[in-house]
Design a protein around this motif. Structure first.
Motif, PDB file in Angstrom:
ATOM      1  N   THR A  21      77.984  92.161  59.804  1.00  0.00           N
ATOM      2  CA  THR A  21      78.818  93.284  59.826  1.00  0.00           C
ATOM      3  C   THR A  21      79.495  93.258  61.271  1.00  0.00           C
ATOM      4  O   THR A  21      80.779  93.934  61.355  1.00  0.00           O
ATOM      5  N   LEU A  22      78.956  92.780  62.068  1.00  0.00           N
ATOM      6  CA  LEU A  22      79.570  92.805  63.561  1.00  0.00           C
ATOM      7  C   LEU A  22      80.329  91.543  63.988  1.00  0.00           C
ATOM      8  O   LEU A  22      80.517  91.519  65.308  1.00  0.00           O
ATOM      9  N   GLY A  23      80.440  90.690  63.224  1.00  0.00           N
ATOM     10  CA  GLY A  23      81.161  89.396  63.302  1.00  0.00           C
ATOM     11  C   GLY A  23      80.224  88.581  64.410  1.00  0.00           C
ATOM     12  O   GLY A  23      78.980  88.713  64.543  1.00  0.00           O
ATOM     13  N   SER A  24      80.647  87.629  65.395  1.00  0.00           N
ATOM     14  CA  SER A  24      80.126  86.669  66.008  1.00  0.00           C
ATOM     15  C   SER A  24      80.559  87.067  67.565  1.00  0.00           C
ATOM     16  O   SER A  24      81.501  87.498  67.767  1.00  0.00           O
ATOM     17  N   ASP A  25      79.571  86.427  68.557  1.00  0.00           N
ATOM     18  CA  ASP A  25      79.786  86.680  69.758  1.00  0.00           C
ATOM     19  C   ASP A  25      79.270  85.419  70.549  1.00  0.00           C
ATOM     20  O   ASP A  25      78.343  85.278  70.231  1.00  0.00           O
ATOM     21  N   ASP A  26      79.943  85.321  71.795  1.00  0.00           N
ATOM     22  CA  ASP A  26      79.387  84.438  72.695  1.00  0.00           C
ATOM     23  C   ASP A  26      78.164  84.706  73.650  1.00  0.00           C
ATOM     24  O   ASP A  26      78.623  85.993  74.271  1.00  0.00           O
ATOM     25  N   GLY A  27      77.489  84.189  74.323  1.00  0.00           N
ATOM     26  CA  GLY A  27      76.380  84.493  75.310  1.00  0.00           C
ATOM     27  C   GLY A  27      75.820  83.686  75.776  1.00  0.00           C
ATOM     28  O   GLY A  27      76.350  82.334  75.932  1.00  0.00           O
ATOM     29  N   TYR A  28      74.713  83.724  76.629  1.00  0.00           N
ATOM     30  CA  TYR A  28      74.033  82.583  77.160  1.00  0.00           C
ATOM     31  C   TYR A  28      72.696  82.784  76.953  1.00  0.00           C
ATOM     32  O   TYR A  28      71.866  83.594  76.591  1.00  0.00           O
ATOM     33  N   PHE A  29      71.930  81.752  77.368  1.00  0.00           N
ATOM     34  CA  PHE A  29      70.355  81.747  77.072  1.00  0.00           C
ATOM     35  C   PHE A  29      69.642  80.786  78.225  1.00  0.00           C
ATOM     36  O   PHE A  29      70.399  79.846  78.856  1.00  0.00           O
ATOM     37  N   VAL A  30      68.548  81.101  78.593  1.00  0.00           N
ATOM     38  CA  VAL A  30      67.910  80.418  79.470  1.00  0.00           C
ATOM     39  C   VAL A  30      66.224  80.490  79.176  1.00  0.00           C
ATOM     40  O   VAL A  30      65.904  81.274  78.133  1.00  0.00           O
ATOM     41  N   GLY A  31      65.553  79.316  79.401  1.00  0.00           N
ATOM     42  CA  GLY A  31      64.147  79.313  78.930  1.00  0.00           C
ATOM     43  C   GLY A  31      63.491  77.993  79.294  1.00  0.00           C
ATOM     44  O   GLY A  31      63.992  77.353  80.442  1.00  0.00           O
ATOM     45  N   ALA A  32      62.399  77.649  78.898  1.00  0.00           N
ATOM     46  CA  ALA A  32      61.496  76.682  79.263  1.00  0.00           C
ATOM     47  C   ALA A  32      60.492  76.252  77.949  1.00  0.00           C
ATOM     48  O   ALA A  32      60.605  76.908  76.904  1.00  0.00           O
ATOM     49  N   GLY A  33      60.196  75.096  78.095  1.00  0.00           N
ATOM     50  CA  GLY A  33      59.429  74.426  77.104  1.00  0.00           C
ATOM     51  C   GLY A  33      58.585  73.154  77.323  1.00  0.00           C
ATOM     52  O   GLY A  33      58.652  72.589  78.646  1.00  0.00           O
ATOM     53  N   TYR A  34      57.978  72.998  76.488  1.00  0.00           N
ATOM     54  CA  TYR A  34      56.792  71.544  76.687  1.00  0.00           C
ATOM     55  C   TYR A  34      56.916  70.815  75.544  1.00  0.00           C
ATOM     56  O   TYR A  34      56.891  71.348  74.296  1.00  0.00           O
ATOM     57  N   GLU A  35      57.251  69.552  75.641  1.00  0.00           N
ATOM     58  CA  GLU A  35      57.438  68.489  74.655  1.00  0.00           C
ATOM     59  C   GLU A  35      56.245  67.373  74.846  1.00  0.00           C
ATOM     60  O   GLU A  35      56.181  66.995  75.776  1.00  0.00           O
ATOM     61  N   HIS A  36      55.456  66.946  73.582  1.00  0.00           N
ATOM     62  CA  HIS A  36      54.329  65.918  73.728  1.00  0.00           C
ATOM     63  C   HIS A  36      54.735  64.816  73.046  1.00  0.00           C
ATOM     64  O   HIS A  36      55.029  65.068  71.700  1.00  0.00           O
ATOM     65  N   MET A  37      54.750  63.653  73.248  1.00  0.00           N
ATOM     66  CA  MET A  37      55.076  62.486  72.669  1.00  0.00           C
ATOM     67  C   MET A  37      53.541  62.047  71.792  1.00  0.00           C
ATOM     68  O   MET A  37      52.660  61.617  72.302  1.00  0.00           O
ATOM     69  N   ILE A  38      53.882  62.221  70.400  1.00  0.00           N
ATOM     70  CA  ILE A  38      52.623  62.046  69.828  1.00  0.00           C
ATOM     71  C   ILE A  38      52.617  60.291  69.135  1.00  0.00           C
ATOM     72  O   ILE A  38      51.657  59.741  69.338  1.00  0.00           O
ATOM     73  N   THR A  39      53.681  59.887  68.890  1.00  0.00           N
ATOM     74  CA  THR A  39      53.950  58.663  68.690  1.00  0.00           C
ATOM     75  C   THR A  39      55.423  57.874  69.603  1.00  0.00           C
ATOM     76  O   THR A  39      55.704  58.943  70.127  1.00  0.00           O
ATOM     77  N   GLN A  40      55.457  56.919  69.274  1.00  0.00           N
ATOM     78  CA  GLN A  40      56.560  56.177  70.184  1.00  0.00           C
ATOM     79  C   GLN A  40      57.714  56.759  69.815  1.00  0.00           C
ATOM     80  O   GLN A  40      58.808  56.895  70.342  1.00  0.00           O
ATOM     81  N   ASN A  41      57.848  57.398  68.348  1.00  0.00           N
ATOM     82  CA  ASN A  41      58.901  57.941  67.963  1.00  0.00           C
ATOM     83  C   ASN A  41      59.182  59.334  67.350  1.00  0.00           C
ATOM     84  O   ASN A  41      59.800  59.789  66.700  1.00  0.00           O
ATOM     85  N   PHE A  42      57.790  59.926  67.570  1.00  0.00           N
ATOM     86  CA  PHE A  42      57.812  61.288  67.315  1.00  0.00           C
ATOM     87  C   PHE A  42      57.161  62.180  68.166  1.00  0.00           C
ATOM     88  O   PHE A  42      55.995  61.896  68.781  1.00  0.00           O
ATOM     89  N   SER A  43      57.617  63.348  68.439  1.00  0.00           N
ATOM     90  CA  SER A  43      57.114  64.398  69.396  1.00  0.00           C
ATOM     91  C   SER A  43      57.152  65.796  68.939  1.00  0.00           C
ATOM     92  O   SER A  43      57.988  66.157  67.991  1.00  0.00           O
ATOM     93  N   MET A  44      56.342  66.471  69.418  1.00  0.00           N
ATOM     94  CA  MET A  44      55.965  68.022  69.140  1.00  0.00           C
ATOM     95  C   MET A  44      56.096  68.802  70.410  1.00  0.00           C
ATOM     96  O   MET A  44      55.650  68.256  71.377  1.00  0.00           O
ATOM     97  N   GLY A  45      56.620  70.026  70.227  1.00  0.00           N
ATOM     98  CA  GLY A  45      56.551  71.058  71.286  1.00  0.00           C
ATOM     99  C   GLY A  45      56.959  72.287  71.022  1.00  0.00           C
ATOM    100  O   GLY A  45      56.967  72.663  69.892  1.00  0.00           O
ATOM    101  N   GLY A  46      56.943  72.931  71.991  1.00  0.00           N
ATOM    102  CA  GLY A  46      57.023  74.596  71.921  1.00  0.00           C
ATOM    103  C   GLY A  46      58.358  74.944  72.759  1.00  0.00           C
ATOM    104  O   GLY A  46      58.359  74.345  74.106  1.00  0.00           O
ATOM    105  N   GLU A  47      59.065  76.099  72.682  1.00  0.00           N
ATOM    106  CA  GLU A  47      60.235  76.320  73.503  1.00  0.00           C
ATOM    107  C   GLU A  47      60.347  77.987  73.414  1.00  0.00           C
ATOM    108  O   GLU A  47      60.290  78.432  72.422  1.00  0.00           O
ATOM    109  N   LEU A  48      60.140  78.455  74.575  1.00  0.00           N
ATOM    110  CA  LEU A  48      60.724  80.143  74.872  1.00  0.00           C
ATOM    111  C   LEU A  48      62.083  80.261  75.343  1.00  0.00           C
ATOM    112  O   LEU A  48      62.355  79.696  76.435  1.00  0.00           O
ATOM    113  N   LEU A  49      62.957  81.066  74.654  1.00  0.00           N
ATOM    114  CA  LEU A  49      64.259  81.188  75.254  1.00  0.00           C
ATOM    115  C   LEU A  49      64.548  83.014  75.083  1.00  0.00           C
ATOM    116  O   LEU A  49      64.111  83.426  74.260  1.00  0.00           O
TER     117      LEU A  49
END
Length: 199
Positions: free
Chosen positions: A144-172
């Motif tokens: 109902t209020l349409g769309s708008d532009d903003g910004y974000f900042v944050g941090a995360g950690y990603e771990h390589m499980i295999t050569q082609n697959f990774s998992m992680g978490g991110e806080l924004l």
């Protein structure tokens, strides 16, 4: 008296002592070369190579707060894609996120339906993991209020499980001031788990 041999006579004439005079052992030249001191190995942070494209999915929690009516929370999740370049110890990259949501805000005056992000990230390799900071452009869309532009900042950690697959978490943390000229300021915090396939 016997005459000196020609070799001895020549040596005496030149003032040189005969080879057999005094110590008959010829002097030894010191040709010993000192061995180089051992060099300590330079520590390197090898780990996996993060260079390349990736794509995957993410799912988590969002808390949305406004300056007009408290906070609301709910599930948020979507897809992510991007490219990283591995400099050996540091990794730099960029990516795109598109998340779906159904979270009412401002006493349900509006519902956040999706969030788009264009992000840059840079991080430090820790073994098979990557600890990084991220930030960039965000766009939120409501019913109902349409769309708008903003910004974000944050941090995360990603771990390589295999050569082609990774998992992680991110806080924004996201901020949208004067959302779509409605005098409503929106702040949103998201915490998501993500899995990505790397190509």
């Amino acid at each position: 008296m016997k005459r000196a041999t020609p070799i001895l006579a020549t040596a005496l004439a030149l003032g040189a002592a005969p080879a057999f005079a005094g110590n008959t052992t010829p002097p030894l030249e010191d040709n010993t070369v000192a061995a180089p001191a051992p060099v300590a190995p330079v520590p390197t942070n090898v780990g996996p190579d993060w260079t390349g494209f990736y794509g995957g999915a993410q799912l988590g929690y969002a808390d949305i707060d406004t300056n007009v009516a408290g906070s609301d929370d709910g599930v948020i999740g979507g897809v992510t894609a991007g490219y990283d370049y591995d400099f050996g110890t540091f990794v730099l990259g960029g990516g795109l996120d598109y998340d779906f949501a159904d979270i009412g805000v401002a006493n349900n005056a509006a519902t956040v339906e999706n969030v788009f992000r264009a992000k840059a990230r840079g991080g430090y390799k820790l073994g098979n993991g990557l600890l990084y900071a991220t930030g960039g452009y965000a766009q939120a869309d409501t019913d109902t209020l349409g769309s708008d532009d903003g910004y974000f900042v944050g941090a995360g950690y990603e771990h390589m499980i295999t050569q082609n697959f990774s998992m992680g978490g991110e806080l924004l943390y996201h901020e949208f001031d004067d959302y779509n000229s409605t005098a409503v300021d929106v702040e949103a915090t998201t915490l998501q788990l993500r899995g990505t396939f790397r190509f």
